[in-house]
Design a protein around this motif. Structure first.
Motif, PDB file in Angstrom:
ATOM      1  N   GLN A  58      -5.432  12.097   6.965  1.00  0.00           N
ATOM      2  CA  GLN A  58      -5.377  11.156   5.837  1.00  0.00           C
ATOM      3  C   GLN A  58      -4.265  11.520   4.873  1.00  0.00           C
ATOM      4  OE1 GLN A  58      -9.185  12.446   5.935  1.00  0.00           O
ATOM      5  NE2 GLN A  58     -10.210  10.524   5.522  1.00  0.00           N
ATOM      6  N   LEU A  59      -3.891  12.805   4.860  1.00  0.00           N
ATOM      7  CA  LEU A  59      -2.865  13.273   3.921  1.00  0.00           C
ATOM      8  C   LEU A  59      -1.986  14.316   4.596  1.00  0.00           C
ATOM      9  CD1 LEU A  59      -1.833  13.189   0.944  1.00  0.00           C
ATOM     10  CD2 LEU A  59      -3.412  15.060   0.471  1.00  0.00           C
ATOM     11  N   TYR A 130      -8.297   8.654  -5.875  1.00  0.00           N
ATOM     12  CA  TYR A 130      -7.619   7.491  -5.296  1.00  0.00           C
ATOM     13  C   TYR A 130      -8.251   7.104  -3.957  1.00  0.00           C
ATOM     14  CZ  TYR A 130      -3.936   5.096  -2.640  1.00  0.00           C
ATOM     15  OH  TYR A 130      -3.225   4.226  -1.840  1.00  0.00           O
ATOM     16  N   HIS A 131      -8.521   8.103  -3.140  1.00  0.00           N
ATOM     17  CA  HIS A 131      -9.090   7.870  -1.807  1.00  0.00           C
ATOM     18  C   HIS A 131     -10.477   7.240  -1.904  1.00  0.00           C
ATOM     19  CE1 HIS A 131     -10.820   9.015   2.157  1.00  0.00           C
ATOM     20  NE2 HIS A 131      -9.595   8.757   2.562  1.00  0.00           N
ATOM     21  N   ARG A 136     -13.930   2.340  -1.707  1.00  0.00           N
ATOM     22  CA  ARG A 136     -14.856   1.422  -2.370  1.00  0.00           C
ATOM     23  C   ARG A 136     -14.328  -0.006  -2.330  1.00  0.00           C
ATOM     24  NH1 ARG A 136     -15.575  -1.137  -7.069  1.00  0.00           N
ATOM     25  NH2 ARG A 136     -13.635  -0.337  -7.976  1.00  0.00           N
ATOM     26  N   LEU A 137     -13.040  -0.181  -2.579  1.00  0.00           N
ATOM     27  CA  LEU A 137     -12.455  -1.524  -2.612  1.00  0.00           C
ATOM     28  C   LEU A 137     -12.418  -2.155  -1.221  1.00  0.00           C
ATOM     29  CD1 LEU A 137      -9.539  -1.033  -5.177  1.00  0.00           C
ATOM     30  CD2 LEU A 137     -11.793  -2.045  -5.546  1.00  0.00           C
ATOM     31  N   THR A 153      -3.858   3.678 -11.362  1.00  0.00           N
ATOM     32  CA  THR A 153      -3.966   4.800 -12.283  1.00  0.00           C
ATOM     33  C   THR A 153      -4.305   6.070 -11.520  1.00  0.00           C
ATOM     34  OG1 THR A 153      -4.663   3.372 -14.097  1.00  0.00           O
ATOM     35  CG2 THR A 153      -5.167   5.707 -14.301  1.00  0.00           C
ATOM     36  N   ARG A 154      -5.240   5.974 -10.573  1.00  0.00           N
ATOM     37  CA  ARG A 154      -5.620   7.141  -9.777  1.00  0.00           C
ATOM     38  C   ARG A 154      -4.437   7.625  -8.959  1.00  0.00           C
ATOM     39  NH1 ARG A 154      -9.715   8.954 -12.557  1.00  0.00           N
ATOM     40  NH2 ARG A 154     -11.616   7.738 -12.374  1.00  0.00           N
ATOM     41  N   ALA A 155      -3.570   6.700  -8.509  1.00  0.00           N
ATOM     42  CA  ALA A 155      -2.423   7.091  -7.692  1.00  0.00           C
ATOM     43  C   ALA A 155      -1.288   7.647  -8.537  1.00  0.00           C
ATOM     44  CB  ALA A 155      -1.923   5.894  -6.880  1.00  0.00           C
TER      45      ALA A 155
END
Length: 241
Positions: A58-59, A130-131, A136-137, A153-155
């Motif tokens: 994922q990262l 962010y993840h 959730r979205l 904002t989280r990113a």
């Protein structure tokens, strides 16, 4: 009987770094941050491409220098063929060009060597937020402007007062604001000792907050040479004062 919620799976991280000593340091750093797991280490471009295909991390922590290839070329490769993988660039370079290019190519963050644990931890915690928000979205039927604003904002794309990312241990918001204001009020730069006397706490505390701001890119630090030992002086970056 109520079904128990499954614990969140750790975020899988692939380290791409040709210096195995540095790769091991970064691996040990990540082991200290809850919610992350190093799934592999690649020392060159060929290894990186194979592990990206097999591990589907994922990262990625990606060094910008990856002889004989460029980390920026590999970043473009990831953005094109591994769209669900995010990238944090790491480099010893101090030129603005690679930073600008990495941002244009979609890097989540950009860390300077030697990587400071607190700065890496701040990036990882921000990425974890962010993840989770992104997950959730994906499950929502529809999204609104507020959802998009929270995600950006989280990113880290909307920095400032709206950024609700948690501060690292030992960093207090009110004290951080006082230190920022002190530096902003002196265009000639201030030492940790001068900031400490102005605000009223120890030099070591002052130094910790100042170095945190340096890591964020809010202020710069330079060495001044006079009588005795060189002194580290902090000042606002141009355009921020």
């Amino acid at each position: 009987m109520e079904q128990q919620k499954k614990p969140d799976m750790p975020i899988e991280v692939l380290i791409i770094e040709d210096d195995l000593r540095i790769a091991e340091i970064n691996r040990r750093f990540l082991e200290q941050i809850p919610g992350f797991r190093v799934c592999g280490i690649a020392a060159d471009e060929a290894q990186a491409k194979v592990q990206l295909e097999i591990l589907e991390p994922q990262l990625v922590l990606l060094d910008i220098y990856l002889p004989p290839a460029s980390g920026l070329d590999l970043l473009r490769h990831i953005r094109q063929l591994h769209r669900s993988t995010d990238v944090v660039m790491i480099t010893a370079a101090r030129e603005i060009g690679p930073v600008q290019e990495a941002i244009r190519c979609g890097a989540f963050d950009y860390l300077m060597k030697p990587v400071v644990f607190d700065r890496l931890k701040e990036t990882m915690e921000r990425y974890a937020h962010y993840h989770r928000e992104l997950s959730r979205l994906h499950e929502a039927d529809s999204i609104g402007q507020h959802d998009v604003d929270r995600l950006l904002t989280r990113a880290g794309e909307l920095p400032g007062p709206a950024d609700l990312s948690p501060l690292p241990k030992g960093i207090d918001k009110l004290t951080l604001d006082k230190v920022s204001q002190a530096i902003a009020g002196d265009k000639n730069g201030m030492s940790a000792e001068k900031v400490a006397k102005l605000i009223g706490f120890s030099r070591s505390t002052s130094r910790r907050y100042l170095e945190y701001l340096v890591g964020l890119g809010t202020i710069d630090a330079d060495l001044t040479y006079g009588v005795g030992r060189p002194e580290r002086v902090y000042r606002c970056r141009k355009g921020r004062s």
